[in-house]
Scaffold this motif. Structure first.
Motif, PDB file in Angstrom:
ATOM      1  N   GLY A 104      -2.046  12.632   7.403  1.00  0.00           N
ATOM      2  CA  GLY A 104      -3.538  11.849   7.921  1.00  0.00           C
ATOM      3  C   GLY A 104      -3.596  10.893   6.827  1.00  0.00           C
ATOM      4  O   GLY A 104      -2.853  10.268   6.178  1.00  0.00           O
TER       5      GLY A 104
ATOM      6  N   ASP B  99      -0.364   9.175   0.455  1.00  0.00           N
ATOM      7  CA  ASP B  99      -0.202  10.218  -0.497  1.00  0.00           C
ATOM      8  C   ASP B  99       1.105  10.899  -0.449  1.00  0.00           C
ATOM      9  O   ASP B  99       1.553  11.473  -1.374  1.00  0.00           O
ATOM     10  CB  ASP B  99      -1.408  11.314   0.197  1.00  0.00           C
ATOM     11  CG  ASP B  99      -1.168  11.590   1.625  1.00  0.00           C
ATOM     12  OD1 ASP B  99      -0.828  10.397   2.137  1.00  0.00           O
ATOM     13  OD2 ASP B  99      -1.049  12.789   2.131  1.00  0.00           O
TER      14      ASP B  99
ATOM     15  N   ARG C  71       0.945  -1.094   0.130  1.00  0.00           N
ATOM     16  CA  ARG C  71       0.012   0.104  -0.059  1.00  0.00           C
ATOM     17  C   ARG C  71       0.810   1.256  -0.130  1.00  0.00           C
ATOM     18  O   ARG C  71       1.769   1.172   0.618  1.00  0.00           O
ATOM     19  CB  ARG C  71      -0.849  -0.038   1.040  1.00  0.00           C
ATOM     20  CG  ARG C  71      -1.844   1.291   1.296  1.00  0.00           C
ATOM     21  CD  ARG C  71      -1.127   2.201   2.129  1.00  0.00           C
ATOM     22  NE  ARG C  71      -2.058   3.658   2.681  1.00  0.00           N
ATOM     23  CZ  ARG C  71      -1.657   4.662   2.924  1.00  0.00           C
ATOM     24  NH1 ARG C  71      -0.556   4.917   3.550  1.00  0.00           N
ATOM     25  NH2 ARG C  71      -2.394   5.345   3.352  1.00  0.00           N
TER      26      ARG C  71
HETATM   27  C1  SD4 Z   1      -0.269   8.016   4.617  1.00  0.00           C
HETATM   28  N1  SD4 Z   1      -0.321  10.351   4.792  1.00  0.00           N
HETATM   29  O1  SD4 Z   1       0.452   6.970   4.268  1.00  0.00           O
HETATM   30  C2  SD4 Z   1       0.152   9.174   5.313  1.00  0.00           C
HETATM   31  C3  SD4 Z   1       0.113   8.941   6.780  1.00  0.00           C
HETATM   32  C4  SD4 Z   1       0.142  10.078   7.598  1.00  0.00           C
HETATM   33  O2  SD4 Z   1      -0.182  11.296   9.518  1.00  0.00           O
HETATM   34  O3  SD4 Z   1       0.460  11.253   7.422  1.00  0.00           O
HETATM   35  N2  SD4 Z   1      -0.135  10.079   8.813  1.00  0.00           N
HETATM   36  O4  SD4 Z   1      -1.526   7.852   4.310  1.00  0.00           O
END
Ligand code: SD4
Length: 350
Positions: A263, A242, A239
């Motif tokens: 996020g 972003d 996986r």
């Molecule tokens: C993700 N955006 O792998 C990242 C995880 C993240 O705060 O930012 N966590 O989806």
């Protein structure tokens, strides 16, 4: 490290003077440096500044600041800055000590972008602590923008990076704990409970949103950004979120500004979040308003889902103004300039 020569900085203040003079743009057009470097726009704000996601961005900013305050390049500053949490085994969602995927593999995502639209990215990279430096090398030494998985690892090893075990005992323990239920349900940190492990809804689990996204403007008024993460804890093997996707987890347009996110990456990818924020700033939105609009788009797409997850954006414009907005309370940004060293709590929808 590429330092700007003094003459550059003298030129930059001269330009500032010309901008504010009655001659204005006519004088700038005759400025040789501008004409020979068309990708560069004259600095609107020639004071260095660095902003990054979360409280721990403060120590990363301090490293970036060493470069920015010595008239270094924003690109060097963001790389050096995000390497700090990458090397920190206690930070469980970046680099060494990152929480693994559901099969126990620590897989890293990272990307970097400079003031000339140059960019580089690695996805699902294993065994290398400084994923950001591999991303930079992809940008600078290959004809490509993205290398993924085993290809990214081979490239890193061929370029002298050391193969390491990134799974620390603490992260292995958290993974084994998670295996008891194997429930993948990303949860958010509310009221910045991130560092209050007793109240964390899922200690060491997907509740910890710690990705670092960093944006910097150097003394020449040029922007760069970097973003690095081990991604959502206990994700499916392979996986990619972003964070390593240019336009989603990070975007830099040296004429307008830069943005990055943290996020649940799936929601950021759907709206091509960081690019959206930059485009909104192009239309005249302030950094905070642009981040808010992007977050609202996520809500509009799925109001029920958006109540249960966290996404936060941070943006920096060409005037050195910054702003942030998140779905939930608890998202913070760290800022360092000659004027301030502060952590701000972002406003949120919920
Ligand atoms: C993700 N955006 O792998 C990242 C995880 C993240 O705060 O930012 N966590 O989806």
């Amino acid at each position: 490290m590429l330092n700007y020569p003094k003459s550059f900085l003298i030129m930059s203040s001269r330009r500032k003077f010309l901008q504010s003079s009655v001659l204005g743009s006519a004088a700038i057009v005759t400025d040789k440096n501008v004409l020979t470097t068309p990708a560069l726009v004259p600095p609107v704000f020639d004071q260095p500044i660095v902003v990054s996601t979360w409280d721990f961005g403060k120590t990363a900013n301090a490293e970036a600041w060493k470069i920015l305050s010595a008239n270094g390049r924003a690109l060097d500053a963001v790389e050096a800055g995000v390497k700090v949490p990458e090397a920190d085994p206690t930070n469980q969602t970046i680099g060494l000590g990152g929480l693994p995927d559901r099969d126990g593999h620590v897989t890293l995502d990272a990307c970097i972008m400079d003031e000339f639209y140059n960019c580089g990215s690695v996805m699902a990279l294993e065994h290398i602590v400084h994923a950001i430096s591999v991303a930079r090398l992809v940008m600078e030494k290959t004809p490509h923008i993205v290398l993924a998985g085993d290809g990214a690892l081979q490239f890193a090893l061929a370029n002298g990076f050391k193969k390491e075990n990134l799974l620390t005992p603490a992260s292995e323990k958290a993974w084994k704990e998670w295996l008891k239920t194997s429930k993948y349900e990303p949860m958010m940190n509310i009221e910045n409970k991130l560092f209050d492990k007793e109240h964390d809804p899922m200690p060491g689990g997907p509740g910890n949103h710690d990705t670092i996204g960093m944006l910097a403007m150097d003394a020449r008024g040029n922007l760069s950004g970097a973003c690095t993460t081990s991604g959502m804890a206990f994700k499916m093997h392979g996986r990619v979120g972003d964070s390593p996707i240019i336009g989603a987890g990070l975007y830099v347009d040296n004429e307008i500004g830069a943005a990055t996110s943290s996020g649940v990456g799936e929601e950021v990818i759907r709206i091509v979040g960081s690019h959206l924020v930059v485009e909104l700033m192009r239309r005249g939105y302030t950094p905070e308003k642009a981040c808010k609009e992007a977050v609202e788009r996520i809500v509009k797409r799925g109001p029920e889902k958006s109540e249960k997850i966290q996404v936060g954006f941070v943006a920096l414009n060409k005037k050195g103004q910054f702003g942030a907005y998140a779905l939930q309370k608890g998202f913070t940004i760290s800022v360092k300039s000659a004027k301030e060293e502060k952590i701000y709590a972002a406003k949120s929808i919920y």
